[in-house]
Design a protein around this motif. Structure first.
Motif, PDB file in Angstrom:
ATOM      1  N   ASN A   5     -26.171-100.950 -45.383  1.00  0.00           N
ATOM      2  CA  ASN A   5     -27.475-100.590 -46.416  1.00  0.00           C
ATOM      3  C   ASN A   5     -27.441-101.358 -47.762  1.00  0.00           C
ATOM      4  O   ASN A   5     -26.555-101.918 -47.954  1.00  0.00           O
ATOM      5  N   ARG A  85     -18.715 -99.353 -52.513  1.00  0.00           N
ATOM      6  CA  ARG A  85     -19.742 -98.275 -52.188  1.00  0.00           C
ATOM      7  C   ARG A  85     -20.337 -98.818 -50.706  1.00  0.00           C
ATOM      8  O   ARG A  85     -20.776 -98.044 -50.039  1.00  0.00           O
ATOM      9  N   GLY A  89     -20.127 -96.577 -47.184  1.00  0.00           N
ATOM     10  CA  GLY A  89     -21.391 -96.384 -46.228  1.00  0.00           C
ATOM     11  C   GLY A  89     -22.509 -95.418 -47.165  1.00  0.00           C
ATOM     12  O   GLY A  89     -23.410 -94.978 -46.785  1.00  0.00           O
ATOM     13  N   ARG A  90     -22.404 -95.742 -48.441  1.00  0.00           N
ATOM     14  CA  ARG A  90     -23.304 -95.157 -49.393  1.00  0.00           C
ATOM     15  C   ARG A  90     -24.587 -95.623 -49.377  1.00  0.00           C
ATOM     16  O   ARG A  90     -24.767 -96.797 -49.338  1.00  0.00           O
TER      17      ARG A  90
ATOM     18  N   ASN B  49     -41.356 -91.446 -53.268  1.00  0.00           N
ATOM     19  CA  ASN B  49     -40.773 -92.852 -53.289  1.00  0.00           C
ATOM     20  C   ASN B  49     -41.434 -93.796 -54.396  1.00  0.00           C
ATOM     21  O   ASN B  49     -41.569 -94.912 -54.299  1.00  0.00           O
ATOM     22  N   THR B  77     -32.073 -93.618 -56.431  1.00  0.00           N
ATOM     23  CA  THR B  77     -32.703 -93.832 -55.027  1.00  0.00           C
ATOM     24  C   THR B  77     -32.100 -93.894 -53.924  1.00  0.00           C
ATOM     25  O   THR B  77     -31.986 -93.391 -52.830  1.00  0.00           O
ATOM     26  N   LEU B  78     -30.838 -95.087 -54.118  1.00  0.00           N
ATOM     27  CA  LEU B  78     -30.240 -95.425 -53.173  1.00  0.00           C
ATOM     28  C   LEU B  78     -29.267 -94.422 -52.836  1.00  0.00           C
ATOM     29  O   LEU B  78     -28.941 -93.974 -51.338  1.00  0.00           O
ATOM     30  N   GLU B  79     -28.749 -93.643 -53.932  1.00  0.00           N
ATOM     31  CA  GLU B  79     -27.909 -92.446 -53.656  1.00  0.00           C
ATOM     32  C   GLU B  79     -28.493 -91.433 -52.689  1.00  0.00           C
ATOM     33  O   GLU B  79     -27.927 -90.617 -52.061  1.00  0.00           O
ATOM     34  N   ASP B  81     -30.333 -92.019 -50.361  1.00  0.00           N
ATOM     35  CA  ASP B  81     -30.656 -92.416 -49.166  1.00  0.00           C
ATOM     36  C   ASP B  81     -32.205 -92.987 -49.024  1.00  0.00           C
ATOM     37  O   ASP B  81     -32.461 -92.709 -47.691  1.00  0.00           O
ATOM     38  N   ASN B  82     -32.732 -93.213 -50.056  1.00  0.00           N
ATOM     39  CA  ASN B  82     -34.050 -93.874 -49.687  1.00  0.00           C
ATOM     40  C   ASN B  82     -33.771 -95.379 -49.947  1.00  0.00           C
ATOM     41  O   ASN B  82     -32.979 -95.717 -50.634  1.00  0.00           O
ATOM     42  N   ASP B  83     -34.692 -96.262 -49.310  1.00  0.00           N
ATOM     43  CA  ASP B  83     -34.485 -97.566 -49.564  1.00  0.00           C
ATOM     44  C   ASP B  83     -35.957 -98.096 -49.943  1.00  0.00           C
ATOM     45  O   ASP B  83     -36.081 -99.355 -49.774  1.00  0.00           O
TER      46      ASP B  83
END
Lengths: 90, 338, 293
Positions: A5, A85, A89-90, B49, B77-79, B81-83
Motif C-alpha cells: 500500500n 508503517r 499494513g498501514r 477525496n 489521507t493514507l491513514e 485508507d484512501n489513496d
C-alpha cells in the motif's frame, strides 16, 4: 516483504527527507532518489537506502526518496518509519 | 516553532479563510491548522477525496508552511485508507503540489487540477484505450448526465449514432443529481438497447460537473469560466485521444446559462484540437422543448403522469414505478436545480 | 549541586531541522516533544527520529529532556522502550496527577534499565503538572521518587481545567505557581515555570518571567527560540545577587577559619538555606558567565 500500500514518512522541509513507498504491479523493486546534494552524496544515500531495505527484507515496491539535505540519521529514521508503517499494513 | 493540530471549530476555519479571501469548503472531513504559539498561520482541509481550503497567512509565506499542510493532509489521507486525492489550485501554486507527487491532469487560465493516485487517470486512459482497440478509427461522443434520460437525449443519441461509425456515451458519474448515477446509466442503457454501434461508459473522476467544481476556490464570476475550461482541457488531452474521438454531439441549451456558456467554450477549444462540435437543436413536443430539468420540475409539482410525453418508455416506466418512490419524494422535497 | 535550568526550550520531535539545531539556541535544556507538538498519525515518526538523534548527536552539555506521551495513551510505553536505551538526561511525563503516576512510570523505566543492562537511576524525571489535581498533589508527586529533580507547571491545560482565562498578569495561576514552588522546595527540588505562549509579545514575556523568578521558580520553559535570551537574562542572578552570594561564601570561610559557630552578615543570620542559595547562585554565575560579570 512486498510493499502493498502507499506509505509516506518525513517531509520536504529543509534538513528532512520525504520517503514514499508504493506497490508495483510487477514484482520489481524501483528506487528513485532525488537529492539536493545528488552529485556529492548520491552513493552514500543509496547505500543507506539499500541497507535499510535489506534490514526489512523488501522484495518489491516503488521507493521514492526526496532528500532536502537530511543527515544520515534522519534519512534512516524516515526510511525506518515508512518501512515499519508498510509492514504494519498501514 | 510551528505545530500542526487538528481544528474542529468551524468558525475558526471560516474566519481564517475569510481573511485570505477564501470561502469555507462545504462538507469538511478533517482540517489541520499550523499554529505559531496560539495563532493559526496556515490551514488545509480534506473533503472526501479532495484537498480544499488551503491557505497560508501572508506573513508566513515561504516558510514551508504550505509543505507542512500538504504533507500532513497526504498522510492523513493514507491513514484513512484512501489513496487518491484531487486538488484544485491556482496555476502558480501547482509546483508546490507537484513536488509531493501530484500530477497535473488539467489546466486553464485560472486553475489547475492535480491528482495524487497510484492508479488514477493513467488507469482510466488505459481502460479507454483497451475499449477503443476494436472500434473504428474515427468516433463520436456525447457527454451526458441523463437526469433522467428524456426523448431529447434519445433523439440526440440516435442522430449521432446514425451519422458516426461508433458512438461513445460518456455518463457523468458524480452523484450530485437527483437521479443517482446507477439509475441514470441503467436508464440510458435500457433506452438505447436498439442501437448497435454505441458504448456507454462512466465518466470517472474526469468529467467535472459544475457542482463538484469548488466554489470556495475562485470568484463567482470566474467560477463558470474556470470549470468549463478545465473540464474541456481534460477532455481534449486525456479522453478524446484514447477513444479516437472526431466529433462531439451536444444539444442546444435554451435555458441554462452555465451550460450554454460551456457549449461556446467547447466549440472553441475542441475545434483547436481538430474535434468537430455538432450542436443539435433540441426537439419539441407540442411546442415544449424537451429537457430533463423540466421533467424534474413536473415531478416536483406532482405531475408525474404528464412527463410521459417527454420520456422514452423505459424511463417513464421507471419514473412511475414503486422503485422510484424514494427519488420522487426527494425531488418533491428539494429545491435544487439538479 | 543542582543542575542549572534557567531555560527549557520545547522542540517538536518530528522536525529534523529544529532537533539538530536546538542545542545551539542558548537554552540550558531542550525538550524534544513527542506529545502535544506531534499529531497522532506521526507519533511513530517522531519517536524514531528522536531515538536516532539521541544516538548520533553530540549535544555539548545542553541537557536533553524528552516529553513522552501521557500515561492514559497507548504511546508512552513505546516512547520509553525506544528512548531509555539511548540515555536522555530527563524524561518529562505530562499530565501527572498523583504519586501513583510517577511510580508507574518509574517502574517501567527501571524495567527497561534492568532488561537492557543500563546504569540504574541515571535518567531523571521532571513531571509536568497541568491540572487542579496535579497541583493539589504537588508535594507527593515531588517526593514520589528520588528520580524527580524538578516540578514543571503547565498553565495552558491547567487554566482550561480550572475554567479560568489565561492572562498576562497571571492572577489565575498565582496560587498554582505558589503551590508548585512550595512543594518543590519542600522536597528540595527545582521548580520550572510555564512557557509564555504569545510569541510576539516580548514585554509580556519579560513581565511573566519576572513574576516567576520573584516567586522562586528556578527557570522557565519557552516555546520559541526568540524567548530564550530574555528568559536566560531574567533567571541569571543579578550583579547584586552575585555580590551578596560572594560575600556570604567569604563570611562562611572566614567563620570556619576562625572556628566560629554562628555567622552573620549585614545583620542577617547565615544558616543553611542561605548558604545553599549562595552556592547555587555562584555556580550559575560561574557556569554561564564564565566567572565574569
Amino acid at each position: 516483504m512486498k510493499i502493498q500500500n502507499v506509505v509516506m514518512a518525513g517531509s520536504l522541509e529543509s534538513n528532512d527527507v520525504l520517503v514514499t513507498l508504493r506497490p508495483t504491479d510487477n514484482d520489481k523493486l524501483f528506487i528513485n532518489l532525488e537529492s539536493i546534494v545528488q552529485k556529492q552524496f548520491a552513493n552514500r544515500i543509496k547505500k543507506i537506502i539499500d541497507d535499510m531495505l535489506n534490514e526489512f527484507n523488501v522484495e518489491s515496491g516503488d521507493i521514492h526518496v526526496q532528500d532536502r539535505g537530511a543527515l544520515d540519521c534522519t534519512l534512516r529514521a524516515r526510511l525506518e518509519t515508512a518501512l515499519s508503517r508498510a509492514e504494519e499494513g498501514r | 516553532m510551528f505545530i500542526e493540530r487538528r481544528i474542529l471549530d468551524v468558525s475558526k476555519i471560516e474566519s481564517f479563510l475569510e481573511n485570505l479571501g477564501l470561502k469555507l469548503p462545504k462538507k469538511i472531513d478533517y482540517t489541520v491548522g499550523v499554529f505559531y504559539g496560539k495563532e493559526i498561520v496556515g490551514i488545509g482541509s480534506i473533503s472526501g477525496n479532495t484537498f480544499q481550503g488551503i491557505g497560508v497567512d501572508c506573513r508566513f509565506q515561504g516558510e514551508g508552511i504550505l509543505g507542512k499542510i500538504i504533507t500532513h493532509l497526504i498522510k492523513k489521507t493514507l491513514e484513512m485508507d484512501n489513496d487518491e486525492i484531487y486538488v484544485y489550485t491556482k496555476p502558480n501554486q501547482s509546483i508546490n503540489f507537484e513536488s509531493y507527487g501530484f500530477k497535473k491532469i488539467g489546466q486553464c487560465e485560472l486553475a489547475v487540477l492535480l491528482e495524487w493516485s497510484s492508479k488514477g487517470i493513467k488507469d482510466f486512459k488505459e481502460s479507454l484505450r483497451k475499449l477503443s482497440l476494436d472500434k473504428p478509427k474515427e468516433t463520436s461522443c456525447i457527454v451526458m448526465n441523463g437526469n433522467p434520460m428524456t426523448i431529447g437525449h434519445l433523439e440526440l443519441i440516435e442522430k449521432a449514432a446514425k451519422e458516426s461509425p461508433w458512438l461513445y456515451i460518456i455518463v457523468v458519474e458524480e452523484d450530485c443529481s437527483l437521479f443517482p448515477y446507477d439509475i441514470r446509466i441503467k436508464l440510458i442503457k435500457e433506452g438505447t438497447k436498439h442501437i448497435k454501434n454505441i458504448s456507454i461508459i462512466p465518466g470517472g473522476q474526469y468529467i467535472i460537473s459544475s457542482l463538484t467544481f469548488p466554489s470556495y476556490f475562485t470568484r463567482e464570476d470566474e467560477l463558470v469560466k474556470a470549470h468549463a475550461q478545465l473540464d474541456l482541457d481534460i477532455f481534449v488531452r486525456h479522453i478524446a485521444p484514447e477513444l479516437n474521438i472526431a466529433n462531439r454531439y451536444v444539444g442546444t441549451e435554451p435555458y441554462c446559462e452555465v451550460t450554454s456558456y460551456y457549449n461556446e467554450c467547447m466549440k472553441n477549444k475542441l475545434e483547436r484540437f481538430g474535434i468537430k462540435v455538432k450542436e443539435i437543436p433540441r426537439i419539441k413536443v407540442n411546442g415544449d422543448i424537451v429537457s430533463a430539468s423540466k421533467v424534474r420540475e413536473m415531478i416536483r409539482l406532482g405531475k408525474v403522469k404528464e412527463t410521459k410525453r417527454f420520456l422514452p418508455e423505459t424511463t417513464y416506466r421507471f419514473v412511475i414505478s414503486k422503485e422510484a418512490e424514494k427519488i420522487r419524494k426527494k425531488i418533491k422535497a428539494s429545491d435544487s436545480r439538479h | 549541586m543542582a543542575r542549572i535550568r534557567r531555560t527549557m526550550l520545547f522542540v517538536p520531535g518530528n522536525n529534523p531541522g529544529m532537533l539538530f539545531n536546538g542545542c545551539v539556541l542558548g537554552a540550558d535544556s531542550v525538550i524534544f516533544d513527542l506529545e502535544d507538538a506531534i499529531s497522532l498519525g506521526e507519533k511513530d515518526s517522531a519517536r524514531i527520529l528522536v531515538r536516532n538523534a539521541l544516538e548520533t548527536l553530540n549535544y555539548n552539555g545542553t541537557e536533553i529532556i524528552i516529553r513522552i506521551n501521557a500515561i492514559n495513551t497507548s504511546f508512552w510505553q513505546k516512547d520509553l522502550d525506544m528512548i531509555i536505551p539511548k540515555n536522555p538526561n530527563i524524561i518529562m511525563p505530562p499530565k501527572i496527577e498523583s504519586k501513583e503516576d510517577i511510580i508507574e512510570i518509574e517502574n517501567y523505566i527501571t524495567k527497561i534499565e534492568e532488561r537492557d543492562n543500563l546504569v540504574k537511576n541515571e535518567i531523571k524525571l521532571i513531571p509536568l503538572i497541568e491540572s487542579a489535581l496535579g497541583v493539589e498533589n504537588a508535594f507527593e508527586i515531588a517526593k514520589a521518587s528520588s528520580r524527580v529533580v524538578a516540578l514543571f507547571l503547565g498553565a495552558e491545560d491547567l487554566t482550561a481545567n480550572l475554567g479560568a482565562k489565561r492572562t498576562v498578569e497571571g492572577k489565575e495561576i498565582f496560587y498554582s505557581r505558589s503551590r508548585v514552588v512550595i512543594a518543590a522546595k519542600a522536597a528540595n527540588i527545582q521548580a520550572i515555570d510555564t512557557p509564555y505562549t504569545d510569541i510576539n509579545d516580548e514585554e509580556g514575556l519579560i513581565k511573566d518571567s519576572k513574576i516567576a523568578k520573584d516567586m522562586g521558580f528556578d527557570g522557565k520553559a519557552a516555546i520559541s527560540p526568540r524567548h530564550v535570551e530574555e528568559i536566560n537574562k531574567i533567571f541569571t542572578p543579578s550583579y547584586e545577587e552575585i555580590e551578596y552570594s560572594r560575600r556570604v561564601i567569604e563570611a562562611i570561610e572566614k567563620a570556619e577559619k576562625e572556628g566560629k559557630g554562628v555567622i552573620s552578615l549585614d545583620g542577617q543570620m547565615i544558616d543553611a538555606p542561605i548558604v545553599e542559595r549562595a552556592k547555587y547562585v555562584i555556580s550559575i554565575f560561574e557556569n554561564v558567565k564564565g566567572g565574569r560579570y
